[in-house]
Design a protein around this motif. Structure first.
Motif, PDB file in Angstrom:
ATOM      1  N   ASP A  34      53.281  84.828 116.429  1.00 41.22           N
ATOM      2  CA  ASP A  34      51.869  84.880 116.818  1.00 41.22           C
ATOM      3  C   ASP A  34      51.181  83.556 116.513  1.00 41.22           C
ATOM      4  O   ASP A  34      50.350  83.073 117.287  1.00 41.22           O
ATOM      5  N   GLY A 222      50.800  80.384 125.287  1.00 44.61           N
ATOM      6  CA  GLY A 222      49.903  79.753 124.321  1.00 44.61           C
ATOM      7  C   GLY A 222      50.234  78.296 124.129  1.00 44.61           C
ATOM      8  O   GLY A 222      49.790  77.426 124.892  1.00 44.61           O
ATOM      9  N   ARG A 235      50.999  81.883 120.143  1.00 52.04           N
ATOM     10  CA  ARG A 235      49.699  81.970 120.804  1.00 52.04           C
ATOM     11  C   ARG A 235      48.702  81.031 120.140  1.00 52.04           C
ATOM     12  O   ARG A 235      47.874  80.409 120.803  1.00 52.04           O
ATOM     13  N   GLN A 362      42.607  77.765 120.880  1.00 49.54           N
ATOM     14  CA  GLN A 362      43.624  78.451 120.079  1.00 49.54           C
ATOM     15  C   GLN A 362      44.372  77.517 119.133  1.00 49.54           C
ATOM     16  O   GLN A 362      45.414  77.891 118.590  1.00 49.54           O
TER      17      GLN A 362
END
Length: 430
Positions: A34, A222, A235, A362
């Protein structure tokens, strides 16, 4: 990003007394997570630990060894608040937000304490900190700050120490007063970093040492962080590189200046002598621009730091030159040997306020701790995890602060810093 693969910890008292020697294998192949955290110092480890607690899968990559940079070399002083004046924040936000920033400055130390307690990190955490006044004007400023903290924020954790009572804290004639802070203190920084790493690993964080991030690129999922022998696809990316950010985010790197600082460790002084030298076992820092800071280690050594420099080269005869500095404060240690001398880089911003933000939506970063890295890195890790978990209000408060590039580019930054340090040294002398 510079390459530091297969570096070991610099020879230091901290490396010699490290209590966790486990090694994490380098990254090999393609990994998905993640979040990819780049940097295995306080910021990266704290971020990874906070994210794992929120259920995120995390891959942390470190170009060398965990805690190899400032996190494993610093003076070990855990100081509540920030390196800048509180009114630095007031330039960019209303009083109610300044109050929130103030509260987070105190919370930062509490985060460190709770991490140590929860994860049973053996790092010699000790509370008590003294800002020592070299001159009457320093003493006046310390008393004014005590009063302002009480009137403006309702905080009464500061206690002014008159010159006559200073012997309860430090056996030296150099100081004319001091401000004691009960909510600050000191610890063994490398063992704290290694303890965070153990806790993160036990929480499921995949840690890769000797793995240098070379570049980043966007992907459908991502971002992909390219390393020497593999990639991490995630991501979210967190850049926790501080003074070693390099080419990963040039626009961010221009906001900080790497500044070298140095530490020596004496031989053990023995219980009676160490307690006579610093009876309260508090960490101490003076008030000069070219500041000096010192504390006792768990085994009764004096750890003495200072000599901030714009150069990344370790000075010749470092131990002896710093020993002379130490003896100006503690001439009674003339017979004591120096067992260790080392240095490292901290990252400072122009206004000395921490610099948190996003390179893109991000990709998060935190840097510019300016000498308060032990505590503010813990806050940064918590706030980044909150922001990734869609609770960005506290993180975004720091985004209101405007940070300027250091002028002159890479060619002129160090000479300009050297001139500034010379000017500050003249101010201290006068």
């Amino acid at each position: 990003m510079l390459k530091f693969t297969n570096q070991t910890h610099v020879p230091s008292y901290y490396a010699a007394s490290a209590n966790d020697v486990r090694h994490h294998a380098p990254l090999a192949g393609h990994v998905r997570a993640d979040v990819c955290v780049v940097g295995g110092g306080f910021t990266g480890l704290s971020t990874a630990l906070n994210l794992a607690a929120r259920g995120y899968s995390v891959a942390l990559i470190e170009a060398s060894k965990l805690g190899w940079g400032a996190s494993g070399r610093n003076g070990g002083q855990l100081i509540g608040g920030y390196s800048c004046d509180i009114d630095t924040f007031a330039q960019y936000m209303p009083p109610e937000d300044v109050r929130r920033i103030w509260d987070m400055g105190l919370e930062s130390v509490d985060i460190v304490r709770k991490q140590i307690e929860k994860h049973r990190i053996d790092c010699d955490l000790t509370f008590g900190y003294l800002s020592a006044a070299n001159k009457p004007r320093h003493a006046d400023a310390l008393q004014a700050w005590r009063d302002e903290a009480a009137s403006r924020f309702g905080y009464r954790g500061y206690r002014y120490v008159e010159a006559a009572q200073l012997r309860d804290y430090v056996d030296s004639q150099r100081y004319v007063g001091g401000l004691y802070h009960e909510d600050s203190g000191h610890l063994h920084p490398l063992n704290y970093a290694l303890g965070l790493a153990r806790a993160a690993s036990e929480a499921g964080v995949a840690i890769y040492e000797d793995t240098c991030a070379l570049s980043m690129r966007k992907t459908a999922a991502g971002h992909e962080v390219q390393c020497g022998n593999g990639q991490v696809e995630a991501r979210y990316v967190v850049l926790a590189c501080n003074a070693w950010l390099g080419r990963l985010a040039p626009a961010v790197a221009r906001k900080i200046m790497p500044v070298a600082t140095y530490v020596i460790a004496t031989e053990p002084l023995g219980e009676a002598r160490s307690r006579a030298l610093m009876p309260a076992n508090a960490a101490i820092c003076d008030c000069n621009h070219a500041l000096e800071y010192f504390r006792l280690s768990h085994d009764g050594r004096l750890l003495w730091g200072g000599r901030a420099s714009s150069s990344t080269r370790v000075p010749a005869s470092l131990g002896e030159s710093m020993r002379r500095d130490m003896l100006r404060t503690f001439p009674q240690l003339a017979d004591v040997k120096i067992d260790y001398a080392w240095g490292g880089l901290i990252d400072a911003t122009m206004n000395r306020a921490p610099h948190f933000g996003r390179v893109e939506p991000q990709v998060y970063f935190a840097q510019g701790f300016s000498g308060h890295g032990v505590n503010i890195t813990a806050l940064a890790g918590k706030l980044i995890a909150e922001a990734i978990d869609a609770q960005a209000a506290r993180f975004d408060l720091f985004g209101k602060i405007q940070h300027r590039d250091f002028p002159g580019g890479m060619l002129l930054r160090k000479p300009m810093l050297a001139l500034a340090m010379t000017w500050h040294a003249m101010q201290d002398a006068l």
